[in-house]
Write a protein that holds these residues in place. Sequence first.
Motif, mmCIF file in Angstrom:
data_model
loop_
_atom_site.group_PDB
_atom_site.id
_atom_site.type_symbol
_atom_site.label_atom_id
_atom_site.label_comp_id
_atom_site.label_asym_id
_atom_site.label_seq_id
_atom_site.Cartn_x
_atom_site.Cartn_y
_atom_site.Cartn_z
ATOM 1 N N ASP A 77 0.831 -1.200 0.000
ATOM 2 C CA ASP A 77 0.000 0.000 0.000
ATOM 3 C C ASP A 77 0.868 1.254 0.000
ATOM 4 O OD1 ASP A 77 -2.149 1.702 0.090
ATOM 5 O OD2 ASP A 77 -2.838 1.089 2.078
ATOM 6 N N LEU A 78 1.915 1.259 0.816
ATOM 7 C CA LEU A 78 2.792 2.431 0.899
ATOM 8 C C LEU A 78 3.549 2.670 -0.403
ATOM 9 C CD1 LEU A 78 4.199 1.892 4.485
ATOM 10 C CD2 LEU A 78 2.702 3.749 3.745
ATOM 11 N N ASN A 102 2.382 4.721 -3.965
ATOM 12 C CA ASN A 102 2.603 6.125 -4.301
ATOM 13 C C ASN A 102 3.873 6.234 -5.129
ATOM 14 O OD1 ASN A 102 3.533 8.880 -4.156
ATOM 15 N ND2 ASN A 102 2.121 9.184 -2.447
ATOM 16 N N GLY A 132 2.192 15.403 0.199
ATOM 17 C CA GLY A 132 1.427 14.347 -0.465
ATOM 18 C C GLY A 132 1.802 12.965 0.052
ATOM 19 N N VAL A 133 3.089 12.756 0.292
ATOM 20 C CA VAL A 133 3.537 11.460 0.818
ATOM 21 C C VAL A 133 3.051 11.289 2.258
ATOM 22 C CG1 VAL A 133 5.566 10.091 1.435
ATOM 23 C CG2 VAL A 133 5.517 11.323 -0.725
ATOM 24 N N GLU A 144 0.310 12.494 3.592
ATOM 25 C CA GLU A 144 -1.104 12.132 3.533
ATOM 26 C C GLU A 144 -1.287 10.694 3.058
ATOM 27 O OE1 GLU A 144 -3.693 13.492 4.821
ATOM 28 O OE2 GLU A 144 -4.935 11.888 4.030
ATOM 29 N N HIS A 145 -0.467 10.255 2.108
ATOM 30 C CA HIS A 145 -0.537 8.874 1.604
ATOM 31 C C HIS A 145 -0.201 7.874 2.722
ATOM 32 C CE1 HIS A 145 -0.260 5.456 -1.077
ATOM 33 N NE2 HIS A 145 0.950 5.198 -0.597
ATOM 34 N N VAL A 146 0.819 8.162 3.513
ATOM 35 C CA VAL A 146 1.207 7.274 4.616
ATOM 36 C C VAL A 146 0.089 7.216 5.654
ATOM 37 C CG1 VAL A 146 2.807 6.973 6.545
ATOM 38 C CG2 VAL A 146 3.687 7.512 4.275
ATOM 39 N N ALA A 159 -3.093 7.798 5.196
ATOM 40 C CA ALA A 159 -4.235 7.077 4.610
ATOM 41 C C ALA A 159 -3.986 5.572 4.623
ATOM 42 C CB ALA A 159 -4.487 7.570 3.185
ATOM 43 N N ALA A 160 -2.751 5.153 4.322
ATOM 44 C CA ALA A 160 -2.414 3.724 4.339
ATOM 45 C C ALA A 160 -2.539 3.158 5.752
ATOM 46 C CB ALA A 160 -1.004 3.505 3.794
#
Length: 186
Positions: free
Chosen positions: A115-116, A119, A152-153, A155-157, A159-160
Amino acid sequence: MTNAGHRLLWTIIALLLVAGGAAALAASLGTLPGVDPASLLLSADLIDRWRMTAPWSTLAAAVAGALFALAGQHLLARELRGPGGTLRGTLSQPGRRPGRTRVAADILTDALVRDLTGNPGVRRARVVLTGAPPHPDVWIQVDLTADAPPAGVREHVHAAVRRFAATTQCQPAHLDVTARIEPGRQ
């Protein structure tokens, strides 16, 4: 090799051993067509050839035996080893009805790593889970590309991790994220 591949391999080995044992038993009982139960299993001609090629025949048999032993040891070691080479434990959750759901920790960490790394700014990721299942400690290390936007990273982390918590029904008691940025290209 997958679990299905291991089951297939062990099934083939078992069937070959059973077939060999059944053929030897049938030959010794005289029920195998074309084989006399009073005759020797190995013919005199075969025994003479074996003796004529000594010591090479003995050496060839020893090498073949050693290769089979190494292959068996390797297969057994692969079977006893857990997924990913080490066994780190399982996540065990009680169900709504009688019973429990158990998932290997390696499967959970691999899913979070996938998942991580979904991105494009994340080149590599490493995840370690420790602690008790309802509230484990989650340690994440991500290697970012030089042009990855940090916000952005981040927020991605997050969210994961939220998806991980929702899927496993485990809210991390401690979340430690380390981000390393790779140097840009010259």
